[in-house]
Structures are given as C-alpha cells and as structure tokens.
Design a protein around this motif. Structure first.
Motif, PDB file in Angstrom:
ATOM      1  N   GLY A  82       0.814  -1.205   0.000  1.00  0.00           N
ATOM      2  CA  GLY A  82       0.000   0.000   0.000  1.00  0.00           C
ATOM      3  C   GLY A  82       0.845   1.251   0.000  1.00  0.00           C
ATOM      4  N   PHE A  83       0.175   2.377   0.095  1.00  0.00           N
ATOM      5  CA  PHE A  83       0.831   3.682   0.159  1.00  0.00           C
ATOM      6  C   PHE A  83       0.016   4.602   1.059  1.00  0.00           C
ATOM      7  CE2 PHE A  83       2.201   1.977  -3.897  1.00  0.00           C
ATOM      8  CZ  PHE A  83       3.555   2.317  -3.945  1.00  0.00           C
ATOM      9  N   GLU A  84       0.720   5.489   1.732  1.00  0.00           N
ATOM     10  CA  GLU A  84       0.063   6.606   2.416  1.00  0.00           C
ATOM     11  C   GLU A  84       0.111   7.784   1.461  1.00  0.00           C
ATOM     12  OE1 GLU A  84       0.191   9.242   6.558  1.00  0.00           O
ATOM     13  OE2 GLU A  84       1.785   7.786   6.139  1.00  0.00           O
ATOM     14  N   VAL A  85      -1.057   8.235   1.043  1.00  0.00           N
ATOM     15  CA  VAL A  85      -1.166   9.169  -0.076  1.00  0.00           C
ATOM     16  C   VAL A  85      -1.711  10.518   0.367  1.00  0.00           C
ATOM     17  CG1 VAL A  85      -2.286   9.561  -2.308  1.00  0.00           C
ATOM     18  CG2 VAL A  85      -1.477   7.269  -1.708  1.00  0.00           C
ATOM     19  N   GLU A  86      -1.082  11.568  -0.141  1.00  0.00           N
ATOM     20  CA  GLU A  86      -1.621  12.919  -0.009  1.00  0.00           C
ATOM     21  C   GLU A  86      -2.646  13.135  -1.126  1.00  0.00           C
ATOM     22  OE1 GLU A  86      -0.231  15.190   2.199  1.00  0.00           O
ATOM     23  OE2 GLU A  86       1.443  13.914   2.818  1.00  0.00           O
ATOM     24  N   TYR A  87      -3.832  13.594  -0.781  1.00  0.00           N
ATOM     25  CA  TYR A  87      -4.753  14.019  -1.830  1.00  0.00           C
ATOM     26  C   TYR A  87      -4.404  15.451  -2.228  1.00  0.00           C
ATOM     27  CZ  TYR A  87      -8.720  15.802  -4.333  1.00  0.00           C
ATOM     28  OH  TYR A  87      -9.492  16.395  -5.287  1.00  0.00           O
ATOM     29  N   THR A  88      -4.169  15.661  -3.511  1.00  0.00           N
ATOM     30  CA  THR A  88      -3.940  17.005  -4.042  1.00  0.00           C
ATOM     31  C   THR A  88      -4.783  17.169  -5.299  1.00  0.00           C
ATOM     32  OG1 THR A  88      -2.115  16.384  -5.512  1.00  0.00           O
ATOM     33  CG2 THR A  88      -1.534  16.941  -3.237  1.00  0.00           C
ATOM     34  N   ARG A  89      -5.194  18.355  -5.565  1.00  0.00           N
ATOM     35  CA  ARG A  89      -5.938  18.604  -6.793  1.00  0.00           C
ATOM     36  C   ARG A  89      -5.006  18.597  -8.002  1.00  0.00           C
ATOM     37  NH1 ARG A  89      -9.222  23.573  -3.992  1.00  0.00           N
ATOM     38  NH2 ARG A  89     -10.666  22.271  -2.774  1.00  0.00           N
ATOM     39  N   LYS A  90      -3.766  18.975  -7.795  1.00  0.00           N
ATOM     40  CA  LYS A  90      -2.831  19.142  -8.909  1.00  0.00           C
ATOM     41  C   LYS A  90      -2.204  17.826  -9.361  1.00  0.00           C
ATOM     42  CE  LYS A  90      -0.424  22.886  -9.199  1.00  0.00           C
ATOM     43  NZ  LYS A  90       0.573  23.986  -9.020  1.00  0.00           N
ATOM     44  N   TYR A  91      -1.899  16.916  -8.417  1.00  0.00           N
ATOM     45  CA  TYR A  91      -1.093  15.735  -8.751  1.00  0.00           C
ATOM     46  C   TYR A  91      -1.812  14.393  -8.577  1.00  0.00           C
ATOM     47  CZ  TYR A  91       2.498  19.322  -8.128  1.00  0.00           C
ATOM     48  OH  TYR A  91       3.238  20.474  -8.203  1.00  0.00           O
ATOM     49  N   PHE A  92      -2.968  14.395  -7.947  1.00  0.00           N
ATOM     50  CA  PHE A  92      -3.588  13.137  -7.530  1.00  0.00           C
ATOM     51  C   PHE A  92      -3.918  12.214  -8.697  1.00  0.00           C
ATOM     52  CE2 PHE A  92      -7.257  10.549  -6.076  1.00  0.00           C
ATOM     53  CZ  PHE A  92      -6.643   9.902  -5.014  1.00  0.00           C
ATOM     54  N   ASP A  93      -4.582  12.722  -9.721  1.00  0.00           N
ATOM     55  CA  ASP A  93      -5.003  11.863 -10.828  1.00  0.00           C
ATOM     56  C   ASP A  93      -3.804  11.242 -11.531  1.00  0.00           C
ATOM     57  OD1 ASP A  93      -7.641  12.390 -10.288  1.00  0.00           O
ATOM     58  OD2 ASP A  93      -7.878  13.903 -11.855  1.00  0.00           O
ATOM     59  N   LYS A  94      -2.772  12.026 -11.740  1.00  0.00           N
ATOM     60  CA  LYS A  94      -1.563  11.505 -12.393  1.00  0.00           C
ATOM     61  C   LYS A  94      -0.908  10.438 -11.534  1.00  0.00           C
ATOM     62  CE  LYS A  94       2.752  12.996 -14.599  1.00  0.00           C
ATOM     63  NZ  LYS A  94       3.622  14.150 -14.929  1.00  0.00           N
ATOM     64  N   LEU A  95      -0.881  10.660 -10.228  1.00  0.00           N
ATOM     65  CA  LEU A  95      -0.291   9.685  -9.317  1.00  0.00           C
ATOM     66  C   LEU A  95      -1.060   8.370  -9.353  1.00  0.00           C
ATOM     67  CD1 LEU A  95       1.527   8.743  -6.955  1.00  0.00           C
ATOM     68  CD2 LEU A  95      -0.146   9.808  -5.413  1.00  0.00           C
ATOM     69  N   ILE A  96      -2.373   8.440  -9.232  1.00  0.00           N
ATOM     70  CA  ILE A  96      -3.182   7.216  -9.209  1.00  0.00           C
ATOM     71  C   ILE A  96      -3.018   6.438 -10.509  1.00  0.00           C
ATOM     72  CG2 ILE A  96      -5.521   6.309  -9.120  1.00  0.00           C
ATOM     73  CD1 ILE A  96      -4.404   7.198  -6.421  1.00  0.00           C
TER      74      ILE A  96
END
Length: 257
Positions: A82-96
């Motif tokens: 798993g991962f501990e993830v920061e939700y961001t508007r700028k990077y989240f979709d690209k990260l997922i």
C-alpha cells in the motif's frame, strides 16, 4: 489485533530498518496481516525534490521487494502493498494512474500538506488560523470522496490551537463524511507514543459521540513500533476513555483499479 496497515520503509528518508525487520517484529507480536504504506512518491516537477518520500523512480523497487517478501513469508503472515497518499488537486489523478501500473492492494489517506507539499502548509504545524483548519477539512473530505482510500490516517493531524468550538464545528464535517462514506478513522499509535498533537481528546470524543468507525495504526517508522496496543497502558486508557474497541483491526480494503 491481527492487522496493521500503516508501516513505512527507509525510502521515505525518515524511517529506519529494512522490510524484513518490520515483518519479523510483526510476526513476533502476533500479527497475521502487515500492510506497508510508505509515503507515496508524487509526480512533482523535475526541479523539486521531496525529502520526506520516495521518488517516482523507486516505485518498482518498493513493489518488487514486497512481492518477494510476501512469497517468502506467505506461511507466516500476509504482506500487503500500500501507500500513504496525499490528496492534491494538482497531482492526484496523475499519481493514481501511475500506481495502477503496479499490484497495489490499498492506499490510505494522510493529509500532511494543504494544498500540496510545494505550495502549501504542513498540517501538523501549530496554527491559530481558522482558514487553515477549514482548508484542511475541505481537502480531506474531497480526498475521501474519491472513494479510493481504505481509511483516513491521523485524521486530527491538523494542529489547530484556536477556539475548541471552532475546531469541533469544522472537524465534525470529517467525522460526518467518514460515517457517510464508510471510511474508518485511524487512532495513530505513533503520535500517542511521541506525545504529538494527535490523537487528541477533543477530536476522538467528538468522533466517538457521532458514531464513527475506528481503526488502529502503528504508523511504524522503525521495526520496534510494530506492536500491540496492550503494550501501551496509557494508550489503552485513551481508547477506553473514548469508548473505542480494538477488535481484530481487519479493514475492508478498497482497490484503486
């Protein structure tokens, strides 16, 4: 408890001990499930380097290392990736989209920065500013509403020292969202051991009264922190005060596919 889903590795640059040591300590302490959830890399611009998380180039090694250990220890303990993830508007979709290229079992949400690490503020820094509190709550709920997070880590990380009624007014929205979205709230064992601002009485008193679901997280940054809550008498008192039951601590994980 049988499971802990909040475990780090040295790749985040503020944890120590190799993966094998975490696993061995988990087995010795009676765990049947150990989830690794190191701080996720972020697809930041090339001119910015984080010193609190692995780089995107380390993703493959993180996953392959855990896959190998999962097979090696399959008769002793279940290893989850798993991962501990920061939700961001700028990077989240690209990260997922990048994480979906790997066999990821789950992600947990940890809102350390608002709106993100490059442009925002650290949630754990002392603040009297109600706007910081509101922004933390808004971003946290926005992340929860993606439906991708299995639970919310240290939900009371925000270090607000303003009026208690103001704190409860806004933080109750996180509790309400957790109930409506069926997302457990983590009681963070490391924060308690280190005498951090979390887990805090006002938040968990509120969350308990509202009827939230809870999960315990070791948040282990060293192998010796993969422990049972019974080894921390004062932590057990904290749980009892807020009517939080331990149980087996098994969480229903949400896929990110």
């Amino acid at each position: 408890m049988l499971a802990n889903y909040h475990t780090h590795t040295p790749r985040c640059m503020h944890a120590v001990g190799d993966e094998r040591s975490y696993i061995e300590n988990a087995i010795n302490n009676g765990f049947k499930v150990l989830g690794f959830s190191d701080h996720t890399p972020q697809p930041y611009p090339s001119d910015y380097t984080s010193n609190i998380r692995m780089g995107m180039h380390e993703l493959e090694n993180y996953v392959t290392t855990l896959l190998s250990l999962r097979e090696e220890y399959k008769d002793d303990i279940q290893i989850l990736i798993g991962f501990e993830v920061e939700y961001t508007r700028k990077y989240f979709d690209k990260l997922i989209n990048e994480l979906r290229n790997y066999p990821v079992d789950y992600i947990i949400q940890g809102q350390h920065f608002i709106p993100d690490e490059i442009e925002g503020f650290y949630s754990g820094a002392l603040t009297y500013d109600e706007k910081n509190l509101v922004d933390y709550v808004d971003y946290t709920i926005e992340g929860m509403e993606t439906g991708l997070f299995s639970y919310l880590a240290h939900p009371d990380l925000i270090n607000f020292y303003g009026d208690d009624d103001v704190f409860k007014k806004h933080m109750s929205r996180i509790v309400e969202a957790s109930i409506n979205l069926h997302i457990p709230l983590e009681v963070n064992m490391l924060g308690f051991q280190d005498n951090r601002n979390y887990p805090c009485d006002p938040f968990f008193s509120l969350a308990s009264e509202m009827g939230a679901d809870f999960i315990l997280g070791c948040d282990a940054h060293s192998p010796d922190k993969v422990i049972q809550p019974e080894s921390l008498p004062e932590f057990m008192e904290f749980l009892a005060t807020h009517h939080i039951k331990i149980g087996d601590n098994i969480c229903k994980l949400r896929p990110i596919k």
